[in-house]
Write a protein that holds these residues in place. Structure first.
Motif, PDB file in Angstrom:
ATOM      1  N   VAL A   9      19.017  22.502  -4.390  1.00  0.00           N
ATOM      2  CA  VAL A   9      17.833  22.541  -3.529  1.00  0.00           C
ATOM      3  C   VAL A   9      17.982  21.563  -2.366  1.00  0.00           C
ATOM      4  CG1 VAL A   9      15.331  22.180  -3.441  1.00  0.00           C
ATOM      5  CG2 VAL A   9      16.356  23.262  -5.448  1.00  0.00           C
ATOM      6  N   LEU A  10      18.565  20.401  -2.650  1.00  0.00           N
ATOM      7  CA  LEU A  10      18.765  19.395  -1.606  1.00  0.00           C
ATOM      8  C   LEU A  10      19.665  19.931  -0.499  1.00  0.00           C
ATOM      9  CD1 LEU A  10      18.336  16.433  -0.692  1.00  0.00           C
ATOM     10  CD2 LEU A  10      20.419  15.870  -1.960  1.00  0.00           C
ATOM     11  N   ARG A  11      20.769  20.570  -0.876  1.00  0.00           N
ATOM     12  CA  ARG A  11      21.681  21.117   0.130  1.00  0.00           C
ATOM     13  C   ARG A  11      21.008  22.206   0.947  1.00  0.00           C
ATOM     14  NH1 ARG A  11      25.379  21.064  -4.156  1.00  0.00           N
ATOM     15  NH2 ARG A  11      25.201  23.340  -4.319  1.00  0.00           N
ATOM     16  N   ALA A  12      20.224  23.044   0.268  1.00  0.00           N
ATOM     17  CA  ALA A  12      19.524  24.112   0.989  1.00  0.00           C
ATOM     18  C   ALA A  12      18.542  23.524   2.007  1.00  0.00           C
ATOM     19  CB  ALA A  12      18.788  25.018   0.011  1.00  0.00           C
ATOM     20  N   TYR A  13      17.814  22.481   1.598  1.00  0.00           N
ATOM     21  CA  TYR A  13      16.832  21.869   2.505  1.00  0.00           C
ATOM     22  C   TYR A  13      17.514  21.204   3.697  1.00  0.00           C
ATOM     23  CZ  TYR A  13      13.181  18.801   4.260  1.00  0.00           C
ATOM     24  OH  TYR A  13      12.296  18.145   5.068  1.00  0.00           O
ATOM     25  N   VAL A  14      18.577  20.457   3.447  1.00  0.00           N
ATOM     26  CA  VAL A  14      19.301  19.801   4.534  1.00  0.00           C
ATOM     27  C   VAL A  14      19.844  20.831   5.505  1.00  0.00           C
ATOM     28  CG1 VAL A  14      21.315  18.389   5.093  1.00  0.00           C
ATOM     29  CG2 VAL A  14      19.845  17.742   3.181  1.00  0.00           C
ATOM     30  N   ARG A  15      20.369  21.926   4.978  1.00  0.00           N
ATOM     31  CA  ARG A  15      20.917  22.981   5.843  1.00  0.00           C
ATOM     32  C   ARG A  15      19.831  23.578   6.733  1.00  0.00           C
ATOM     33  NH1 ARG A  15      23.022  25.520   2.095  1.00  0.00           N
ATOM     34  NH2 ARG A  15      21.480  27.190   1.780  1.00  0.00           N
ATOM     35  N   TYR A  16      18.681  23.870   6.143  1.00  0.00           N
ATOM     36  CA  TYR A  16      17.583  24.431   6.937  1.00  0.00           C
ATOM     37  C   TYR A  16      17.032  23.399   7.921  1.00  0.00           C
ATOM     38  CZ  TYR A  16      17.051  28.884   4.462  1.00  0.00           C
ATOM     39  OH  TYR A  16      17.247  30.145   3.968  1.00  0.00           O
ATOM     40  N   ALA A  17      16.960  22.135   7.514  1.00  0.00           N
ATOM     41  CA  ALA A  17      16.424  21.091   8.404  1.00  0.00           C
ATOM     42  C   ALA A  17      17.308  20.930   9.633  1.00  0.00           C
ATOM     43  CB  ALA A  17      16.294  19.776   7.651  1.00  0.00           C
ATOM     44  N   LEU A  18      18.627  20.878   9.416  1.00  0.00           N
ATOM     45  CA  LEU A  18      19.541  20.742  10.552  1.00  0.00           C
ATOM     46  C   LEU A  18      19.484  21.971  11.450  1.00  0.00           C
ATOM     47  CD1 LEU A  18      22.643  19.142   8.793  1.00  0.00           C
ATOM     48  CD2 LEU A  18      20.970  18.017  10.274  1.00  0.00           C
ATOM     49  N   GLY A  19      19.390  23.138  10.842  1.00  0.00           N
ATOM     50  CA  GLY A  19      19.288  24.354  11.645  1.00  0.00           C
ATOM     51  C   GLY A  19      18.007  24.411  12.457  1.00  0.00           C
ATOM     52  N   MET A  20      16.883  24.048  11.819  1.00  0.00           N
ATOM     53  CA  MET A  20      15.600  24.035  12.533  1.00  0.00           C
ATOM     54  C   MET A  20      15.629  23.024  13.675  1.00  0.00           C
ATOM     55  SD  MET A  20      13.301  26.156  11.410  1.00  0.00           S
ATOM     56  CE  MET A  20      13.012  27.240  10.002  1.00  0.00           C
ATOM     57  N   LEU A  21      16.172  21.842  13.417  1.00  0.00           N
ATOM     58  CA  LEU A  21      16.207  20.812  14.449  1.00  0.00           C
ATOM     59  C   LEU A  21      17.072  21.253  15.621  1.00  0.00           C
ATOM     60  CD1 LEU A  21      15.463  18.001  15.411  1.00  0.00           C
ATOM     61  CD2 LEU A  21      17.413  17.101  14.128  1.00  0.00           C
ATOM     62  N   ALA A  22      18.245  21.816  15.320  1.00  0.00           N
ATOM     63  CA  ALA A  22      19.120  22.288  16.396  1.00  0.00           C
ATOM     64  C   ALA A  22      18.441  23.388  17.207  1.00  0.00           C
ATOM     65  CB  ALA A  22      20.437  22.802  15.805  1.00  0.00           C
ATOM     66  N   GLY A  23      17.756  24.292  16.530  1.00  0.00           N
ATOM     67  CA  GLY A  23      17.069  25.372  17.241  1.00  0.00           C
ATOM     68  C   GLY A  23      15.944  24.865  18.122  1.00  0.00           C
ATOM     69  N   LEU A  24      15.142  23.926  17.601  1.00  0.00           N
ATOM     70  CA  LEU A  24      14.031  23.385  18.381  1.00  0.00           C
ATOM     71  C   LEU A  24      14.539  22.614  19.597  1.00  0.00           C
ATOM     72  CD1 LEU A  24      11.690  22.130  15.508  1.00  0.00           C
ATOM     73  CD2 LEU A  24      11.284  24.085  17.016  1.00  0.00           C
ATOM     74  N   VAL A  25      15.590  21.807  19.397  1.00  0.00           N
ATOM     75  CA  VAL A  25      16.152  21.045  20.518  1.00  0.00           C
ATOM     76  C   VAL A  25      16.715  21.984  21.569  1.00  0.00           C
ATOM     77  CG1 VAL A  25      17.987  19.436  21.195  1.00  0.00           C
ATOM     78  CG2 VAL A  25      16.608  18.984  19.152  1.00  0.00           C
ATOM     79  N   LEU A  26      17.412  23.025  21.144  1.00  0.00           N
ATOM     80  CA  LEU A  26      17.989  23.980  22.089  1.00  0.00           C
ATOM     81  C   LEU A  26      16.900  24.679  22.892  1.00  0.00           C
ATOM     82  CD1 LEU A  26      20.473  25.444  23.200  1.00  0.00           C
ATOM     83  CD2 LEU A  26      20.219  27.110  21.325  1.00  0.00           C
ATOM     84  N   VAL A  27      15.838  25.119  22.223  1.00  0.00           N
ATOM     85  CA  VAL A  27      14.734  25.781  22.928  1.00  0.00           C
ATOM     86  C   VAL A  27      14.107  24.831  23.939  1.00  0.00           C
ATOM     87  CG1 VAL A  27      12.411  26.731  22.649  1.00  0.00           C
ATOM     88  CG2 VAL A  27      14.239  27.433  21.090  1.00  0.00           C
ATOM     89  N   PHE A  28      13.889  23.577  23.528  1.00  0.00           N
ATOM     90  CA  PHE A  28      13.296  22.599  24.438  1.00  0.00           C
ATOM     91  C   PHE A  28      14.165  22.391  25.671  1.00  0.00           C
ATOM     92  CE2 PHE A  28      13.517  18.179  25.870  1.00  0.00           C
ATOM     93  CZ  PHE A  28      12.237  18.024  26.386  1.00  0.00           C
ATOM     94  N   VAL A  29      15.469  22.194  25.471  1.00  0.00           N
ATOM     95  CA  VAL A  29      16.372  21.926  26.587  1.00  0.00           C
ATOM     96  C   VAL A  29      16.428  23.118  27.538  1.00  0.00           C
ATOM     97  CG1 VAL A  29      18.801  21.566  27.194  1.00  0.00           C
ATOM     98  CG2 VAL A  29      17.762  20.220  25.363  1.00  0.00           C
ATOM     99  N   VAL A  30      16.542  24.319  26.989  1.00  0.00           N
ATOM    100  CA  VAL A  30      16.636  25.519  27.832  1.00  0.00           C
ATOM    101  C   VAL A  30      15.354  25.721  28.624  1.00  0.00           C
ATOM    102  CG1 VAL A  30      16.816  28.034  27.797  1.00  0.00           C
ATOM    103  CG2 VAL A  30      18.356  26.655  26.399  1.00  0.00           C
ATOM    104  N   VAL A  31      14.201  25.631  27.963  1.00  0.00           N
ATOM    105  CA  VAL A  31      12.923  25.841  28.643  1.00  0.00           C
ATOM    106  C   VAL A  31      12.706  24.785  29.719  1.00  0.00           C
ATOM    107  CG1 VAL A  31      10.418  25.824  28.341  1.00  0.00           C
ATOM    108  CG2 VAL A  31      11.859  27.034  26.698  1.00  0.00           C
TER     109      VAL A  31
END
Length: 371
Positions: A9-31
């Motif tokens: 469960v820990l690995r799954a959460y870390v994977r999703y957290a890093l993916g969500m953070l990367a996606g949010l940062v990318l959207v912010f930078v592009v916009v």
């Protein structure tokens, strides 16, 4: 078995957290880039814009980190539930704590990391963003409000007007007004220079001293040099220009004390100091809330619902923080209450959801783990 499940469960959460953070940062930078692209012109603008957005991305990691941890908590549990793994976990006689515990451990470590990241990286990145924006692209915004040197100070009965210089090198072209309790002018000192001597004593050069007796009579004397006890130490004038959010915690504490000593406003600095810890730590109860919402009975939508719920929670908390900040700046709310109110509210709601889950544990197993 329990350690294996915790790790999974820990690995799954870390994977999703890093993916969500990367996606949010990318959207912010592009916009942000699309919105401001017309501002970036001149020789070498591509290199300068790339550096600018590197530092903006570093800032957004701190700003969007709590939202990413919230979204990842709901998404992780929803994904496990959609794949039937929550049912399997329950079949192995593990309760909801098998999902709560690894996510809370990871989110707590991430919150502490965000505090350190803000202190060490985001503060410097913010200053670089201001420097590149103003010096390279000549866009000033509210830069002058934060970076214009302070000239007026008050300490006790004395009001200081320091037109130039610094606490380290001495001040030039100064005026010192001494007032009574009823704010009547008792004495005025004008000098070409003001330099610290010892303690609260200062040496003034080319002095014009005017005294007022309160009955309309004024006496004037000129002195090439004189020492005065002005009731303020040199440390009180170490006022740093800059945004409070771009200062480290030690610098914020120093500025709060210095500004309070000379009668300057400190609310915004106190709010920034408390937010250095309160804002990242809000992700801890937020992650708990995300897990609780994803585990509720008869839930539909799974991943889509988890993302929508997370975004709505993040927007609500962001709006509450903006309201609290406004109330602080208008002196209607204390900084400590404003900073910690969103975190405390998240903790209360998350606790209520947890207690509800504990009550549901006594219901039939099927109502607990609807696939």
């Amino acid at each position: 078995m329990r350690a294996t499940l915790f790790s999974y469960v820990l690995r799954a959460y870390v994977r999703y957290a890093l993916g969500m953070l990367a996606g949010l940062v990318l959207v912010f930078v592009v916009v942000d880039f699309v919105d401001r692209a017309k501002l970036y012109t001149g020789p070498g603008w591509v290199r300068d814009a790339a550096e600018l957005y590197f530092y903006k991305a570093m800032m957004s990691v701190q700003q969007l980190g709590p939202a990413a941890l919230l979204l990842a908590a709901g998404t992780t549990v929803s994904a496990l539930r959609k794949q039937g793994e929550v049912t399997a976990i329950r079949a192995l006689t593990f309760g909801p704590s098998a999902l709560y515990l690894p996510i809370l451990v990871a989110s707590f470590v991430a919150c502490a990391g965000l505090v350190v990241f803000d202190e060490r990286v985001a503060t410097y990145s913010g200053r670089r963003v201001d420097e590149i924006t103003t010096q390279r692209f000549n866009k000033w915004g509210d830069w002058r409000f934060y970076y214009t040197p302070k000239q007026w100070f008050r300490r006790g009965d004395n009001i200081f007007f320091l037109r130039g210089g610094s606490a380290q090198e001495g001040f030039q072209d100064v005026s010192v007004f001494t007032v009574t309790e009823s704010f009547d002018l008792r004495r005025r000192l004008d000098a070409s220079g003001m330099f610290p001597v010892e303690g609260m004593r200062w040496r003034l050069t080319d002095v014009v001293e005017r005294t007022f007796d309160g009955e309309g009579k004024t006496s004037v004397r000129q002195l090439p040099e004189a020492e005065y006890a002005l009731g303020v130490a040199v440390t009180a004038f170490r006022i740093r220009p800059g945004r409070p959010e771009q200062m480290r915690a030690s610098e914020l504490r120093e500025q709060i004390d210095a500004r309070r000593d000379v009668g300057l406003a400190t609310k915004q600095f106190e709010l920034a100091l408390h937010n250095r810890f309160a804002y990242p730590m809000a992700a801890f109860p937020a992650a708990l809330l995300g897990v609780g919402l994803a585990l509720r009975a008869n839930r539909r939508g799974h991943l889509t619902a988890a993302i929508i719920e997370g975004l709505l929670t993040a927007v609500a908390m962001w709006g509450l923080m903006m309201v609290c900040r406004t109330l602080v700046l208008t002196e209607r709310l204390s900084p400590v209450v404003a900073a910690w109110t969103p975190t405390v509210l998240l903790a209360l709601v998350a606790g209520a959801v947890w207690l509800q889950r504990e009550g549901l544990l006594h219901l039939p197993r099927r109502s607990l783990l609807v696939r």
